[in-house]
Enzyme design. Sequence first.
Site, PDB file in Angstrom:
ATOM      1  N   THR A  66      -6.961 -19.367   1.445  1.00  0.00           N
ATOM      2  CA  THR A  66      -6.382 -20.272   1.477  1.00  0.00           C
ATOM      3  C   THR A  66      -6.960 -20.671   2.516  1.00  0.00           C
ATOM      4  O   THR A  66      -6.879 -20.687   3.664  1.00  0.00           O
ATOM      5  CB  THR A  66      -4.999 -20.404   1.407  1.00  0.00           C
ATOM      6  OG1 THR A  66      -4.268 -20.260   2.015  1.00  0.00           O
ATOM      7  CG2 THR A  66      -4.762 -19.330  -0.427  1.00  0.00           C
ATOM      8  N   HIS A 102       0.812  -1.522   0.462  1.00  0.00           N
ATOM      9  CA  HIS A 102       0.548  -0.330  -0.055  1.00  0.00           C
ATOM     10  C   HIS A 102       0.975   1.244   0.696  1.00  0.00           C
ATOM     11  O   HIS A 102       0.575   1.997  -0.498  1.00  0.00           O
ATOM     12  CB  HIS A 102      -0.739  -0.255   1.432  1.00  0.00           C
ATOM     13  CG  HIS A 102      -1.806  -0.361   0.665  1.00  0.00           C
ATOM     14  ND1 HIS A 102      -3.111  -0.783   1.648  1.00  0.00           N
ATOM     15  CD2 HIS A 102      -2.210  -2.181   0.528  1.00  0.00           C
ATOM     16  CE1 HIS A 102      -4.839  -1.675   1.174  1.00  0.00           C
ATOM     17  NE2 HIS A 102      -3.455  -2.578   0.182  1.00  0.00           N
ATOM     18  N   HIS A 105      -2.196 -12.083  -2.365  1.00  0.00           N
ATOM     19  CA  HIS A 105      -3.278 -12.323  -1.593  1.00  0.00           C
ATOM     20  C   HIS A 105      -3.625 -13.956  -0.547  1.00  0.00           C
ATOM     21  O   HIS A 105      -4.082 -14.915   0.414  1.00  0.00           O
ATOM     22  CB  HIS A 105      -4.813 -12.759  -2.153  1.00  0.00           C
ATOM     23  CG  HIS A 105      -4.848 -11.242  -2.352  1.00  0.00           C
ATOM     24  ND1 HIS A 105      -6.132 -10.906  -3.218  1.00  0.00           N
ATOM     25  CD2 HIS A 105      -4.917 -10.712  -1.649  1.00  0.00           C
ATOM     26  CE1 HIS A 105      -6.482 -10.006  -3.179  1.00  0.00           C
ATOM     27  NE2 HIS A 105      -4.998  -9.348  -2.127  1.00  0.00           N
ATOM     28  N   THR A 106      -2.399 -15.372  -0.765  1.00  0.00           N
ATOM     29  CA  THR A 106      -2.075 -16.779  -0.892  1.00  0.00           C
ATOM     30  C   THR A 106      -1.609 -16.192   0.909  1.00  0.00           C
ATOM     31  O   THR A 106      -1.919 -17.139   1.599  1.00  0.00           O
ATOM     32  CB  THR A 106      -0.982 -17.515  -0.718  1.00  0.00           C
ATOM     33  OG1 THR A 106      -0.895 -19.032  -0.265  1.00  0.00           O
ATOM     34  CG2 THR A 106       0.317 -16.668  -0.518  1.00  0.00           C
ATOM     35  N   ASP A 146       2.063 -20.064  -0.266  1.00  0.00           N
ATOM     36  CA  ASP A 146       2.778 -20.600  -1.558  1.00  0.00           C
ATOM     37  C   ASP A 146       1.259 -20.270  -3.123  1.00  0.00           C
ATOM     38  O   ASP A 146       1.211 -19.412  -2.726  1.00  0.00           O
ATOM     39  CB  ASP A 146       2.181 -22.251  -1.363  1.00  0.00           C
ATOM     40  CG  ASP A 146       0.989 -22.232  -0.744  1.00  0.00           C
ATOM     41  OD1 ASP A 146      -0.187 -21.390  -1.223  1.00  0.00           O
ATOM     42  OD2 ASP A 146       0.226 -23.681  -0.336  1.00  0.00           O
TER      43      ASP A 146
END
EC number: 1.11.1.11
Length: 287
Positions: free
Chosen positions: A177, A40, A160-161, A184
């Site tokens: 996830t 950000h 975003h994992t 990953d």
Amino acid sequence: MAAPIVDAEYLKEITKARRELRSLIANKNCAPIMLRLAWHDAGTYDAQSKTGGPNGSIRNEEEHTHGANSGLKIALDLCEGVKAKHPKITYADLYQLAGVVAVEVTGGPDIVFVPGRKDSNVCPKEGRLPDAKQGFQHLRDVFYRMGLSDKDIVALSGGHTLGRAHPERSGFDGPWTQEPLKFDNSYFVELLKGESEGLLKLPTDKTLLEDPEFRRLVELYAKDEDAFFRDYAESHKKLSELGFNPNSSAGKAVADSTILAQSAFGVAVAAAVVAFGYFYEIRKRMK
């Protein structure tokens, strides 16, 4: 503000700060929010006007109170503890270093970090960061404005994992996830599965399947984690250096002297962090 002098002393401080960030992130399970902070601060860059970008301006109340930055005061406060011990390091460098370490300690790829960013107190106008409710054209508008590519859009979306959305911050709730403290390629695997109970898919996630080029990359990364790691490391480095022009020889020296140690230590810490991943709900307010 003037750029820092990246001499031997500054590099020693960076090495110490990296070590402290590893410990902090592992102990607090705060890798997701540290990565979000780095993104950000950098994601406000405008290539045409050469404003915004990874310059530490997000530390100012005017910017960290933007709607898209809700909750990031937690990460800013955590970084202050490291900054207090290493006042010579710029906020701009510290925030990007935190993002690199967050990926590293959760099992992700090594990302070459080149220090030397200068701080700024000039905050960009609100609205430069991606809106999670929008589609693929919006993503292209935002990332192309920064000078990034379709590959960068999809690779960085794979970040975003890590972590989860919080309703009080974004209006959305849940992790992407099953193991939100492990870096990953499962974000892409889950995306191709469709809706799954308990897992989040934002409009900006789903839209990656609607565009042919985006979908091609999603399918590639879902089946080839090495390809994802390679492209993610490249895209993350690009994002972290938007508007920043490091001295090429100094940058190469920094990269050559740190990448091997970074790699070896990262593997050990990653194993420890992943092992404790099942406790993420207990500490989710720190993400």
